[in-house]
Design a protein around this motif. Structure first.
Motif, PDB file in Angstrom:
ATOM      1  N   GLY A 140      -0.808   7.412  13.994  1.00 24.78           N
ATOM      2  CA  GLY A 140      -1.810   6.439  13.606  1.00 24.78           C
ATOM      3  C   GLY A 140      -2.844   7.047  12.674  1.00 24.78           C
ATOM      4  N   LEU A 141      -3.221   6.317  11.636  1.00 21.02           N
ATOM      5  CA  LEU A 141      -4.126   6.861  10.618  1.00 21.02           C
ATOM      6  C   LEU A 141      -5.485   7.198  11.207  1.00 21.02           C
ATOM      7  N   GLY A 142      -5.879   8.454  11.066  1.00 24.37           N
ATOM      8  CA  GLY A 142      -7.201   8.863  11.503  1.00 24.37           C
ATOM      9  C   GLY A 142      -8.278   8.279  10.600  1.00 24.37           C
ATOM     10  N   GLY A 143      -9.416   7.959  11.174  1.00 23.88           N
ATOM     11  CA  GLY A 143     -10.502   7.377  10.401  1.00 23.88           C
ATOM     12  C   GLY A 143     -10.358   5.888  10.160  1.00 23.88           C
ATOM     13  N   HIS A 144      -9.249   5.308  10.611  1.00 21.93           N
ATOM     14  CA  HIS A 144      -9.041   3.866  10.519  1.00 21.93           C
ATOM     15  C   HIS A 144      -9.027   3.294  11.940  1.00 21.93           C
ATOM     16  N   PRO A 145      -9.388   2.034  12.115  1.00 20.57           N
ATOM     17  CA  PRO A 145      -9.334   1.442  13.448  1.00 20.57           C
ATOM     18  C   PRO A 145      -7.889   1.213  13.881  1.00 20.57           C
ATOM     19  N   GLY A 146      -7.652   1.262  15.184  1.00 20.16           N
ATOM     20  CA  GLY A 146      -6.376   0.820  15.726  1.00 20.16           C
ATOM     21  C   GLY A 146      -5.181   1.688  15.418  1.00 20.16           C
ATOM     22  N   GLY A 147      -5.380   2.981  15.136  1.00 17.82           N
ATOM     23  CA  GLY A 147      -4.248   3.843  14.857  1.00 17.82           C
ATOM     24  C   GLY A 147      -3.271   3.911  16.014  1.00 17.82           C
ATOM     25  N   ASP A 148      -3.806   3.922  17.236  1.00 17.83           N
ATOM     26  CA  ASP A 148      -2.936   3.969  18.411  1.00 17.83           C
ATOM     27  C   ASP A 148      -2.114   2.688  18.537  1.00 17.83           C
ATOM     28  N   LEU A 149      -2.698   1.562  18.194  1.00 18.13           N
ATOM     29  CA  LEU A 149      -1.966   0.292  18.249  1.00 18.13           C
ATOM     30  C   LEU A 149      -0.850   0.264  17.209  1.00 18.13           C
ATOM     31  N   ALA A 150      -1.160   0.746  16.010  1.00 14.36           N
ATOM     32  CA  ALA A 150      -0.163   0.735  14.938  1.00 14.36           C
ATOM     33  C   ALA A 150       1.020   1.633  15.280  1.00 14.36           C
ATOM     34  N   SER A 151       0.752   2.843  15.757  1.00 12.76           N
ATOM     35  CA  SER A 151       1.851   3.766  16.064  1.00 12.76           C
ATOM     36  C   SER A 151       2.684   3.240  17.228  1.00 12.76           C
ATOM     37  N   SER A 152       2.029   2.633  18.219  1.00 14.01           N
ATOM     38  CA  SER A 152       2.763   2.073  19.367  1.00 14.01           C
ATOM     39  C   SER A 152       3.664   0.924  18.931  1.00 14.01           C
ATOM     40  N   LEU A 153       3.144   0.050  18.091  1.00 12.33           N
ATOM     41  CA  LEU A 153       3.924  -1.089  17.598  1.00 12.33           C
ATOM     42  C   LEU A 153       5.180  -0.602  16.878  1.00 12.33           C
ATOM     43  N   THR A 213      -7.521  -2.371   8.388  1.00 12.94           N
ATOM     44  CA  THR A 213      -6.866  -1.258   7.696  1.00 12.94           C
ATOM     45  C   THR A 213      -6.100  -0.349   8.654  1.00 12.94           C
ATOM     46  N   MET A 214      -5.766  -0.853   9.837  1.00 17.51           N
ATOM     47  CA  MET A 214      -5.021   0.025  10.747  1.00 17.51           C
ATOM     48  C   MET A 214      -3.627   0.291  10.171  1.00 17.51           C
ATOM     49  N   GLY A 215      -3.148   1.503  10.378  1.00 17.07           N
ATOM     50  CA  GLY A 215      -1.848   1.874   9.829  1.00 17.07           C
ATOM     51  C   GLY A 215      -1.301   3.110  10.513  1.00 17.07           C
ATOM     52  N   THR A 216      -0.109   3.495  10.127  1.00 16.91           N
ATOM     53  CA  THR A 216       0.544   4.648  10.737  1.00 16.91           C
ATOM     54  C   THR A 216       1.597   5.220   9.798  1.00 16.91           C
ATOM     55  N   VAL A 260      -2.541  10.306   2.416  1.00 18.36           N
ATOM     56  CA  VAL A 260      -1.167   9.826   2.257  1.00 18.36           C
ATOM     57  C   VAL A 260      -1.147   8.742   1.187  1.00 18.36           C
ATOM     58  N   THR A 261      -0.053   8.696   0.442  1.00 15.18           N
ATOM     59  CA  THR A 261       0.060   7.732  -0.647  1.00 15.18           C
ATOM     60  C   THR A 261       0.771   6.454  -0.219  1.00 15.18           C
ATOM     61  N   GLN A 262       1.428   6.466   0.935  1.00 12.32           N
ATOM     62  CA  GLN A 262       1.922   5.218   1.515  1.00 12.32           C
ATOM     63  C   GLN A 262       2.086   5.405   3.016  1.00 12.32           C
ATOM     64  N   GLY A 288      -2.254  -0.144   6.908  1.00 17.32           N
ATOM     65  CA  GLY A 288      -3.254   0.768   6.363  1.00 17.32           C
ATOM     66  C   GLY A 288      -4.059   0.253   5.187  1.00 17.32           C
ATOM     67  N   THR A 289      -3.782  -0.963   4.722  1.00 19.01           N
ATOM     68  CA  THR A 289      -4.498  -1.496   3.563  1.00 19.01           C
ATOM     69  C   THR A 289      -4.993  -2.912   3.863  1.00 19.01           C
ATOM     70  N   PRO A 290      -6.136  -3.317   3.296  1.00 18.69           N
ATOM     71  CA  PRO A 290      -6.661  -4.658   3.547  1.00 18.69           C
ATOM     72  C   PRO A 290      -5.847  -5.759   2.881  1.00 18.69           C
ATOM     73  N   VAL A 291      -5.057  -5.396   1.869  1.00 16.61           N
ATOM     74  CA  VAL A 291      -4.167  -6.337   1.183  1.00 16.61           C
ATOM     75  C   VAL A 291      -2.737  -5.838   1.376  1.00 16.61           C
ATOM     76  N   PHE A 292      -1.822  -6.733   1.696  1.00 11.34           N
ATOM     77  CA  PHE A 292      -0.454  -6.304   1.997  1.00 11.34           C
ATOM     78  C   PHE A 292       0.160  -5.521   0.837  1.00 11.34           C
ATOM     79  N   ARG A 293       0.815  -4.433   1.193  1.00  7.80           N
ATOM     80  CA  ARG A 293       1.470  -3.600   0.183  1.00  7.80           C
ATOM     81  C   ARG A 293       2.878  -3.256   0.658  1.00  7.80           C
ATOM     82  N   GLU A 294       3.848  -3.480  -0.196  1.00  2.73           N
ATOM     83  CA  GLU A 294       5.221  -3.115   0.152  1.00  2.73           C
ATOM     84  C   GLU A 294       5.362  -1.598   0.221  1.00  2.73           C
ATOM     85  N   ILE A 295       6.341  -1.145   0.989  1.00  2.00           N
ATOM     86  CA  ILE A 295       6.620   0.285   1.094  1.00  2.00           C
ATOM     87  C   ILE A 295       7.957   0.591   0.422  1.00  2.00           C
ATOM     88  N   HIS A 296       8.151   1.853   0.115  1.00  2.17           N
ATOM     89  CA  HIS A 296       9.428   2.344  -0.390  1.00  2.17           C
ATOM     90  C   HIS A 296       9.827   3.516   0.505  1.00  2.17           C
TER      91      HIS A 296
END
Length: 249
Positions: free
Chosen positions: A56-69, A112-115, A166-168, A172-180
């Motif tokens: 889960g991304l440090g410094g962002h809210p909900g990192g534990d939720l994102a990684s668990s999901l 901005t929660m992410g993982t 991290v670059t992706q 983790g972003t307020p606007v949806f972003r596709e991943i590669h």
């Protein structure tokens, strides 16, 4: 009969108030919690077996939720992850799921929660190595250690060994972003072992230290010694790792 042995642990380290890492081994998940000692699980080699970590991304809210999901999603889809397209499809879906769980287009406290995520799918004669972010998959053989995953990080400055940028990632972003997602098939090689870990292992430990531990130890002892080395190096971040070995009875 051939089998897959996976030894894993997850620990907050010495400087973090909580653990935001999660782990999946087949149907088994460990979500944002702590193991007191390495756990070793053994599976017959056959159906696709997913082993992965999510940080889960440090410094962002909900990192534990994102990684668990994410690890729960991988566990639910694990037996169907037999092809590169299947892995990419599930990671794309989990990226959307993390974004939606963070509030989607409406935003909110978790906007901005992410993982990150990194792992392998063990198949009969090969691995599918995958990652998004800077968690890593490493292979160790008698010839030494090599990295199989691809860091999603900006270029390092001269003299800089690590970066927390991290670059992706998933979400983790307020606007949806596709991943590669990086997804690569790798042959299973006799005598090779695989380390899947968050940057709580690879930031404080050099490749030489990791290689020395894996050269000397197997399975649960290897997982323990890697954890201990990271702690002795200061334990600056959450430490989550899995050591994967294919054996034959």
């Amino acid at each position: 009969m051939q089998y897959v042995a996976v030894s894993a642990l997850s620990h907050p380290g010495l400087r973090r108030a909580r653990n935001e890492d999660s782990l999946v081994i087949g149907p088994w998940t460990l979500c944002a919690t702590v193991t007191e000692s390495p756990q070793t699980l053994v599976f017959p080699l056959g159906s696709p077996l997913v082993v992965a970590v999510a940080d889960g991304l440090g410094g962002h809210p909900g990192g534990d939720l994102a990684s668990s999901l994410v690890v729960r999603g991988l566990a639910a889809n694990g037996p169907g992850l037999g092809t590169e397209d299947a892995v990419r499809g599930v990671l794309d879906a989990l990226n959307q799921a993390v974004y939606d769980a963070a509030g989607g287009d409406a935003g909110g406290e978790l906007a901005t929660m992410g993982t990150t995520v990194a792992g392998v799918v063990v198949r009969n004669d090969s691995l599918l190595v995958f990652n998004v972010g800077d968690s890593r998959v490493l292979a160790f053989s008698p010839d030494g250690l090599r990295q199989l995953s691809v860091d999603d990080s900006p270029p390092l400055e001269p003299g800089q060994r690590t970066t927390s940028v991290v670059t992706q990632c998933l979400g983790g972003t307020p606007v949806f972003r596709e991943i590669h997602a990086h997804v690569t098939p790798v042959p299973l090689s006799p005598g090779e072992r695989y380390l899947i870990c968050t940057d709580g292992v690879t930031d404080p430990l050099t490749n030489d230290v990791i290689e020395d531990v894996l050269r000397e130890h197997d399975d649960g002892r290897a997982a323990f010694e890697l954890w201990r080395a990271a702690i002795e190096a200061g334990g600056p971040d959450n430490i989550t790792l899995a050591v994967v070995r294919v054996g034959e009875e």
